[in-house]
Write an enzyme that holds these catalytic residues in place. Sequence first.
Site, PDB file in Angstrom:
ATOM      1  N   TYR A  70       5.839  -9.227  -8.775  1.00 40.33           N
ATOM      2  CA  TYR A  70       5.404  -8.369  -7.687  1.00 40.33           C
ATOM      3  C   TYR A  70       6.897  -7.992  -7.041  1.00 40.33           C
ATOM      4  CZ  TYR A  70       0.720  -8.991  -7.329  1.00 40.33           C
ATOM      5  OH  TYR A  70      -0.949  -8.709  -7.394  1.00 40.33           O
ATOM      6  N   GLU A 121       3.380  -6.029   4.668  1.00 36.89           N
ATOM      7  CA  GLU A 121       3.985  -6.197   3.503  1.00 36.89           C
ATOM      8  C   GLU A 121       5.252  -5.489   3.238  1.00 36.89           C
ATOM      9  OE1 GLU A 121       0.419  -6.172   0.312  1.00 36.89           O
ATOM     10  OE2 GLU A 121       0.742  -4.165   1.230  1.00 36.89           O
ATOM     11  N   ASN A 142       3.433   1.613  -8.334  1.00 38.24           N
ATOM     12  CA  ASN A 142       3.337   1.497  -6.580  1.00 38.24           C
ATOM     13  C   ASN A 142       4.954   1.263  -6.384  1.00 38.24           C
ATOM     14  OD1 ASN A 142       2.223  -1.241  -7.959  1.00 38.24           O
ATOM     15  ND2 ASN A 142       2.364  -1.712  -5.794  1.00 38.24           N
ATOM     16  N   ASP A 143       4.951   0.229  -5.401  1.00 32.67           N
ATOM     17  CA  ASP A 143       6.332   0.223  -4.760  1.00 32.67           C
ATOM     18  C   ASP A 143       7.484   0.337  -5.585  1.00 32.67           C
ATOM     19  OD1 ASP A 143       4.038  -1.019  -3.408  1.00 32.67           O
ATOM     20  OD2 ASP A 143       4.980  -2.903  -3.032  1.00 32.67           O
ATOM     21  N   GLN A 145       6.906  -1.011  -9.265  1.00 28.15           N
ATOM     22  CA  GLN A 145       5.855  -1.853  -9.724  1.00 28.15           C
ATOM     23  C   GLN A 145       4.977  -1.032 -10.553  1.00 28.15           C
ATOM     24  OE1 GLN A 145       4.304  -5.183  -8.220  1.00 28.15           O
ATOM     25  NE2 GLN A 145       6.476  -5.246  -8.693  1.00 28.15           N
ATOM     26  N   ARG A 158       5.059 -12.731   0.766  1.00 23.65           N
ATOM     27  CA  ARG A 158       5.643 -11.925  -0.679  1.00 23.65           C
ATOM     28  C   ARG A 158       6.833 -10.870  -0.159  1.00 23.65           C
ATOM     29  NH1 ARG A 158       0.048 -10.467  -0.835  1.00 23.65           N
ATOM     30  NH2 ARG A 158      -0.401  -8.732   0.041  1.00 23.65           N
ATOM     31  N   ASP A 159       7.274 -10.345  -1.260  1.00 19.45           N
ATOM     32  CA  ASP A 159       8.246  -8.989  -0.940  1.00 19.45           C
ATOM     33  C   ASP A 159       9.506  -9.258  -0.492  1.00 19.45           C
ATOM     34  OD1 ASP A 159       5.874  -8.228  -1.869  1.00 19.45           O
ATOM     35  OD2 ASP A 159       5.150  -6.962  -0.235  1.00 19.45           O
TER      36      ASP A 159
HETATM   37  C1  FRU Z   1       2.514  -3.373  -1.540  1.00 21.80           C
HETATM   38  C2  FRU Z   1       2.051  -4.397  -2.469  1.00 21.80           C
HETATM   39  C3  FRU Z   1       3.093  -5.661  -2.375  1.00 21.80           C
HETATM   40  C4  FRU Z   1       3.174  -6.397  -3.615  1.00 21.80           C
HETATM   41  C5  FRU Z   1       2.953  -5.301  -4.658  1.00 21.80           C
HETATM   42  C6  FRU Z   1       2.085  -5.795  -6.043  1.00 21.80           C
HETATM   43  O1  FRU Z   1       1.931  -2.124  -2.119  1.00 21.80           O
HETATM   44  O2  FRU Z   1       0.893  -5.241  -2.331  1.00 21.80           O
HETATM   45  O3  FRU Z   1       2.854  -6.597  -1.202  1.00 21.80           O
HETATM   46  O4  FRU Z   1       4.271  -7.144  -3.977  1.00 21.80           O
HETATM   47  O5  FRU Z   1       2.369  -4.359  -3.873  1.00 21.80           O
HETATM   48  O6  FRU Z   1       2.145  -4.695  -6.612  1.00 21.80           O
END
Ligand code: FRU
Length: 494
Positions: free
Chosen positions: A107, A223, A47-48, A64, A168-169
């Site tokens: 994360y 996010e 993902n991210d 991720q 987060r993030d």
């Molecule tokens: C966005 C998210 C972030 C988090 C991550 C976890 O897609 O939900 O907020 O840090 O993915 O994988």
Amino acid sequence: MIEWTREERYQRLESLPEDEYLKLIEQTKQSSHRQLFHIQPPTGLLNDPNGFAYFNGQYHLFYQWFPLGPVHGLKYWYHTVSDDLATFKNAGIALRPDTQFDSHGAYSGSGLVVDDTLKLIYTGNHRTDAWERIPYQMIATMHKDGTITKDETPIISGPQTGYTDHFRDPKVWFENGYYYAVIGAQRTDETGTVVVYQSIDLKHWTFISELKTDYTDFGYMWECPDYFELNNTDVLLFCPQGIDKYEDQFWNIYQSGYVLGQLDKETFEMTHGEFTELDHGFDFYAPQTTLDKDGNRVLIGWMGLPDTGYPTDKEGWAHCLTIPRELTIENNKLRQRPVKSLRTLRGNVETAEGYATKKNVKLHPYEGTHYELIVDVLDNDSTEFYIELRVSKKESTMITYNKAEKRITLDRFDSGQLPEGVDGYSRSVVLDEDLKQLQIFVDTSSIEIFINDGEKVMTTRIFTSQDAKGIRTSTESGQVYFKFTKYDLKEANE
Ligand code: FRU
């Protein structure tokens, strides 16, 4: 959508016998949807994008990663490197969820070059025995030799008072002698926002305030915030969750967009324009930016969305990142163009020009599954015209342009297997100017469309068969004169 038990989702890669992991790699390789020039995971779910930075003569881009399957499980950071932002090499795992503070996932977070190191500032996701979430902001250091060491203790423990555990993030930058971080947050009244922290040494952080925008009640969580200055304008990117659809906007499950304006760095109040989506297609979320080696602002996004099932789930893997886009602000508008270095992937070029009319004209004699196509719209008297890509007997992905409304529509109803949990089969956007040009990147299972030199972008995954190669044009009525320039694109990644 595939359901995994909690136990399955939190299984550690380290506990998997090596031959089983090798089997997953083999299984993933067999997929007919593997991309040629996009970053994609060797197994499992991507993902991210994270930690994007130019450091020690190379671009470092992490993402991720849940290695064991196509679900959001225990997240690692996977590392890729690039000399030019066109070709990326896999560099293995960068961060593992191996401390008490990131035990349930390393994360998302950002990268910042400090002296001879790349600092990786990210969220450690911890769950208690009662499965309560505690977010910790963490820091790790990548040295010039590529080794990475984590700090033992978090730099920010838990959420700030007034906010929930959706905290987060961190995106970190340095300005006027201080480090700043914006962090995505949810207020205790369940509205989303961004908070700002400050530090003089990256170890000790002080909460300053929220980054105050006019959007005080706009979704339940924001996010992946990003803040930067570009062409004398302040830009705040964020991903609000829980926004209702409005006309052509906000059709995807979660949004990803920006506001442009001026941020007062004393009060952290931002005067700004309207929230605008970064991408008007189906599959785009959680982007991150950095400066390239020449000081240009470059963005990469996740070409996927949470809580959505994708056809490759059945094959044990999911998702990829977008191609990198260079950002500029021109006449108070954000433009996104594919980075210039992608031209190095161009191979054989073919051109064609002529009229498309109501009768289906197979204007473009060429076909393909991996290419860059530049469509110049030189003269358009049609009411509506259609460009179809990846056409087979049964399949087609259709771009429609309605001249009176200046509206572009991307339709994937006939694009083959479709993701699950997605509203609607088409996405539309109204242009500021008449359509003059499309620059389209087609990979095995995706299409990215840059409209009018980066004025708007539409991105979609497609899970079409490999014999869907045709390119077709036609109109509703009237005619349009097109010039097509098509470059084959070379494989760019492992
Ligand atoms: C966005 C998210 C972030 C988090 C991550 C976890 O897609 O939900 O907020 O840090 O993915 O994988």
